[in-house]
Design a protein around this motif. Structure first.
Motif, PDB file in Angstrom:
ATOM      1  N   SER A  74      43.737   6.987  65.934  1.00 40.04           N
ATOM      2  CA  SER A  74      44.723   6.683  66.970  1.00 40.04           C
ATOM      3  C   SER A  74      44.634   7.728  68.069  1.00 40.04           C
ATOM      4  O   SER A  74      44.431   8.916  67.797  1.00 40.04           O
ATOM      5  N   GLU A  75      44.768   7.278  69.309  1.00 41.13           N
ATOM      6  CA  GLU A  75      44.768   8.179  70.460  1.00 41.13           C
ATOM      7  C   GLU A  75      45.756   7.659  71.491  1.00 41.13           C
ATOM      8  O   GLU A  75      45.882   6.453  71.694  1.00 41.13           O
ATOM      9  N   MET A  76      46.463   8.589  72.119  1.00 37.15           N
ATOM     10  CA  MET A  76      47.474   8.201  73.097  1.00 37.15           C
ATOM     11  C   MET A  76      47.624   9.306  74.128  1.00 37.15           C
ATOM     12  O   MET A  76      47.754  10.477  73.780  1.00 37.15           O
ATOM     13  N   GLY A  77      47.604   8.946  75.405  1.00 41.94           N
ATOM     14  CA  GLY A  77      47.712   9.911  76.484  1.00 41.94           C
ATOM     15  C   GLY A  77      49.128  10.421  76.668  1.00 41.94           C
ATOM     16  O   GLY A  77      50.104   9.722  76.380  1.00 41.94           O
ATOM     17  N   THR A  78      49.221  11.658  77.175  1.00 42.95           N
ATOM     18  CA  THR A  78      50.524  12.241  77.490  1.00 42.95           C
ATOM     19  C   THR A  78      51.020  11.816  78.872  1.00 42.95           C
ATOM     20  O   THR A  78      52.210  11.913  79.155  1.00 42.95           O
ATOM     21  N   GLY A  79      50.080  11.388  79.728  1.00 38.42           N
ATOM     22  CA  GLY A  79      50.446  11.108  81.115  1.00 38.42           C
ATOM     23  C   GLY A  79      50.633  12.364  81.930  1.00 38.42           C
ATOM     24  O   GLY A  79      51.123  12.300  83.069  1.00 38.42           O
ATOM     25  N   GLN A  80      50.244  13.516  81.377  1.00 37.72           N
ATOM     26  CA  GLN A  80      50.430  14.813  82.029  1.00 37.72           C
ATOM     27  C   GLN A  80      49.128  15.616  81.944  1.00 37.72           C
ATOM     28  O   GLN A  80      48.376  15.482  80.977  1.00 37.72           O
ATOM     29  N   PRO A  81      48.851  16.477  82.940  1.00 39.40           N
ATOM     30  CA  PRO A  81      47.638  17.302  82.890  1.00 39.40           C
ATOM     31  C   PRO A  81      47.837  18.553  82.042  1.00 39.40           C
ATOM     32  O   PRO A  81      48.964  18.972  81.763  1.00 39.40           O
ATOM     33  N   GLN A 110      52.854  19.769  68.041  1.00 39.48           N
ATOM     34  CA  GLN A 110      53.638  20.013  66.840  1.00 39.48           C
ATOM     35  C   GLN A 110      54.156  18.689  66.290  1.00 39.48           C
ATOM     36  O   GLN A 110      54.572  17.806  67.054  1.00 39.48           O
ATOM     37  N   HIS A 111      54.144  18.588  64.950  1.00 44.96           N
ATOM     38  CA  HIS A 111      54.660  17.397  64.275  1.00 44.96           C
ATOM     39  C   HIS A 111      55.929  17.758  63.528  1.00 44.96           C
ATOM     40  O   HIS A 111      56.019  18.802  62.891  1.00 44.96           O
ATOM     41  N   ASN A 112      56.929  16.865  63.622  1.00 49.30           N
ATOM     42  CA  ASN A 112      58.188  17.048  62.922  1.00 49.30           C
ATOM     43  C   ASN A 112      58.334  15.954  61.863  1.00 49.30           C
ATOM     44  O   ASN A 112      58.547  14.783  62.208  1.00 49.30           O
ATOM     45  N   PRO A 113      58.214  16.291  60.578  1.00 51.86           N
ATOM     46  CA  PRO A 113      58.305  15.256  59.541  1.00 51.86           C
ATOM     47  C   PRO A 113      59.697  14.667  59.408  1.00 51.86           C
ATOM     48  O   PRO A 113      59.851  13.571  58.853  1.00 51.86           O
ATOM     49  N   ARG A 114      60.705  15.350  59.929  1.00 55.14           N
ATOM     50  CA  ARG A 114      62.086  14.862  59.786  1.00 55.14           C
ATOM     51  C   ARG A 114      62.313  13.589  60.585  1.00 55.14           C
ATOM     52  O   ARG A 114      62.995  12.667  60.105  1.00 55.14           O
ATOM     53  N   ASN A 115      61.748  13.516  61.808  1.00 57.51           N
ATOM     54  CA  ASN A 115      61.948  12.322  62.634  1.00 57.51           C
ATOM     55  C   ASN A 115      60.645  11.587  62.937  1.00 57.51           C
ATOM     56  O   ASN A 115      60.631  10.664  63.757  1.00 57.51           O
ATOM     57  N   SER A 116      59.546  12.015  62.287  1.00 55.96           N
ATOM     58  CA  SER A 116      58.218  11.398  62.486  1.00 55.96           C
ATOM     59  C   SER A 116      57.805  11.419  63.947  1.00 55.96           C
ATOM     60  O   SER A 116      57.205  10.460  64.460  1.00 55.96           O
ATOM     61  N   CYS A 117      58.121  12.519  64.609  1.00 63.93           N
ATOM     62  CA  CYS A 117      57.798  12.653  66.022  1.00 63.93           C
ATOM     63  C   CYS A 117      56.779  13.763  66.238  1.00 63.93           C
ATOM     64  O   CYS A 117      56.681  14.701  65.449  1.00 63.93           O
ATOM     65  N   VAL A 118      56.033  13.628  67.313  1.00 67.46           N
ATOM     66  CA  VAL A 118      55.023  14.595  67.704  1.00 67.46           C
ATOM     67  C   VAL A 118      55.337  15.035  69.126  1.00 67.46           C
ATOM     68  O   VAL A 118      55.687  14.207  69.980  1.00 67.46           O
ATOM     69  N   TYR A 119      55.191  16.341  69.385  1.00 65.83           N
ATOM     70  CA  TYR A 119      55.500  16.901  70.697  1.00 65.83           C
ATOM     71  C   TYR A 119      54.299  17.678  71.221  1.00 65.83           C
ATOM     72  O   TYR A 119      53.582  18.325  70.453  1.00 65.83           O
ATOM     73  N   THR A 120      54.075  17.609  72.545  1.00 63.94           N
ATOM     74  CA  THR A 120      53.015  18.380  73.180  1.00 63.94           C
ATOM     75  C   THR A 120      53.576  19.107  74.396  1.00 63.94           C
ATOM     76  O   THR A 120      54.414  18.563  75.120  1.00 63.94           O
ATOM     77  N   THR A 121      53.119  20.337  74.619  1.00 65.33           N
ATOM     78  CA  THR A 121      53.426  21.018  75.878  1.00 65.33           C
ATOM     79  C   THR A 121      52.329  20.707  76.878  1.00 65.33           C
ATOM     80  O   THR A 121      51.151  20.607  76.534  1.00 65.33           O
ATOM     81  N   ASN A 122      52.744  20.557  78.140  1.00 61.91           N
ATOM     82  CA  ASN A 122      51.818  20.250  79.229  1.00 61.91           C
ATOM     83  C   ASN A 122      51.950  21.355  80.263  1.00 61.91           C
ATOM     84  O   ASN A 122      53.010  21.542  80.861  1.00 61.91           O
ATOM     85  N   ASN A 123      50.867  22.079  80.482  1.00 64.41           N
ATOM     86  CA  ASN A 123      50.908  23.347  81.194  1.00 64.41           C
ATOM     87  C   ASN A 123      50.788  23.179  82.704  1.00 64.41           C
ATOM     88  O   ASN A 123      51.612  22.523  83.329  1.00 64.41           O
ATOM     89  N   ASN A 124      49.799  23.748  83.291  1.00 64.20           N
ATOM     90  CA  ASN A 124      49.676  23.893  84.742  1.00 64.20           C
ATOM     91  C   ASN A 124      49.640  22.529  85.432  1.00 64.20           C
ATOM     92  O   ASN A 124      48.660  21.800  85.343  1.00 64.20           O
ATOM     93  N   GLY A 125      50.708  22.192  86.139  1.00 68.15           N
ATOM     94  CA  GLY A 125      50.808  20.891  86.798  1.00 68.15           C
ATOM     95  C   GLY A 125      51.599  19.883  85.998  1.00 68.15           C
ATOM     96  O   GLY A 125      52.169  18.955  86.554  1.00 68.15           O
ATOM     97  N   GLY A 126      51.627  20.059  84.673  1.00 71.35           N
ATOM     98  CA  GLY A 126      52.422  19.176  83.835  1.00 71.35           C
ATOM     99  C   GLY A 126      53.865  19.643  83.745  1.00 71.35           C
ATOM    100  O   GLY A 126      54.804  18.869  83.952  1.00 71.35           O
ATOM    101  N   ASP A 127      54.045  20.932  83.418  1.00 70.72           N
ATOM    102  CA  ASP A 127      55.369  21.547  83.384  1.00 70.72           C
ATOM    103  C   ASP A 127      56.367  20.716  82.577  1.00 70.72           C
ATOM    104  O   ASP A 127      57.490  20.455  83.030  1.00 70.72           O
TER     105      ASP A 127
END
Length: 264
Positions: free
Chosen positions: A138-145, A151-168
């Motif tokens: 599986s692959e999915m874009g963030t829509g951010q540069p 990080q994955h959170n097993p409690r809510n089955s969610c995944v989070y990404t930080t988006n740096n320079n330009g994404g903020d």
């Protein structure tokens, strides 16, 4: 590798240093710092070491080179590893994807964020990837540069990404049935975020903002409460103990930015 003595926190070397396998390398002239360095080191669920290599061969191959995920198998008897114990997964589609960081879900499957996985460097968008038994499923874009931490959170089955320079920003995904679904491209906004971590109770996410692009140069640690819908609610922004960029330049004569965050 080191042996840790628990009662006094002393470190004693074990084995020999292991050079990272980055393919054929040459000494570049004025290498681009961003792709020239490895991004993350950590343990797999089996207790082996994984390292993300942004560009094989070094920074001179940016932006079109391939990256890799290097797994070094650890001897359970003495804790050592070697170049002979390397399993390397090369990431070359697209060229310049820049594999940056990784995490594992509650089933032990590998999650990887690529800084420019949608389109390749230097203008592509970030992309989160899920691997099961070494295969991309599986692959999915963030829509951010410049997506850089995951990080994955097993409690809510969610995944989070930080988006740096330009994404903020921080992007959120839902993970179900071995598939990633983008929930919010901008679940939270903060200036030039880098590292992040999740509290062991899986309720709060902590993200490090450098403040490099907002005119203040003030790093902050942002604290978010994670909802069952993968949403983020900001509960605190901490600047205490974090010198501004101007203060660090005045003290050291050169700017050394903040780069890491960990919970213990």
């Amino acid at each position: 590798g080191f042996h840790l003595t628990g009662y006094n926190c002393m470190l004693s070397p074990i084995g020999d240093p292991v050079e990272l396998s980055q393919g054929e390398t040459v000494t570049p002239t004025d290498p681009n710092f961003f792709p020239a360095t490895a991004a993350q080191i950590g343990f797999t669920p089996e207790g082996n070491i994984m390292v993300t290599i942004k560009i094989n061969g070094g920074g001179q191959n940016f932006p079109s080179g391939s990256g890799s995920l290097n797994t070094y198998f650890i001897d359970p008897e003495d804790g050592t590893t070697s170049e002979d114990d390397l399993d390397q997964l090369v990431i070359s589609d697209p060229p310049g994807a820049i594999p940056f960081s990784f995490d594992f879900d509650d089933k032990g499957n590998l999650l990887v964020i690529e800084a420019f996985g949608e389109g390749g460097a230097p203008t592509g968008m970030g992309q989160a990837n899920l691997y099961v038994d070494g295969e991309l499923v599986s692959e999915m874009g963030t829509g951010q540069p410049d997506s850089c931490w995951i990080q994955h959170n097993p409690r809510n089955s969610c995944v989070y990404t930080t988006n740096n320079n330009g994404g903020d920003s921080i992007s959120s995904f839902h993970l179900e049935d071995a598939a990633l679904k983008l929930v919010e491209s901008e679940a939270a906004t903060l200036n030039t975020p880098l590292d992040m971590d999740i509290h062991p109770d899986n309720r709060f996410l902590y993200a490090l903002s450098t403040g490099h692009n907002d005119g203040t140069g003030q790093p902050r640690i942002y604290v978010y409460e994670m909802g069952c819908d993968c949403g983020l609610r900001e509960v605190q922004a901490i600047a205490d103990g974090l010198d501004t960029e101007d203060m660090r330049i005045e003290q050291d004569g050169v700017l050394f930015g903040v780069v890491g965050l960990g919970l213990y």
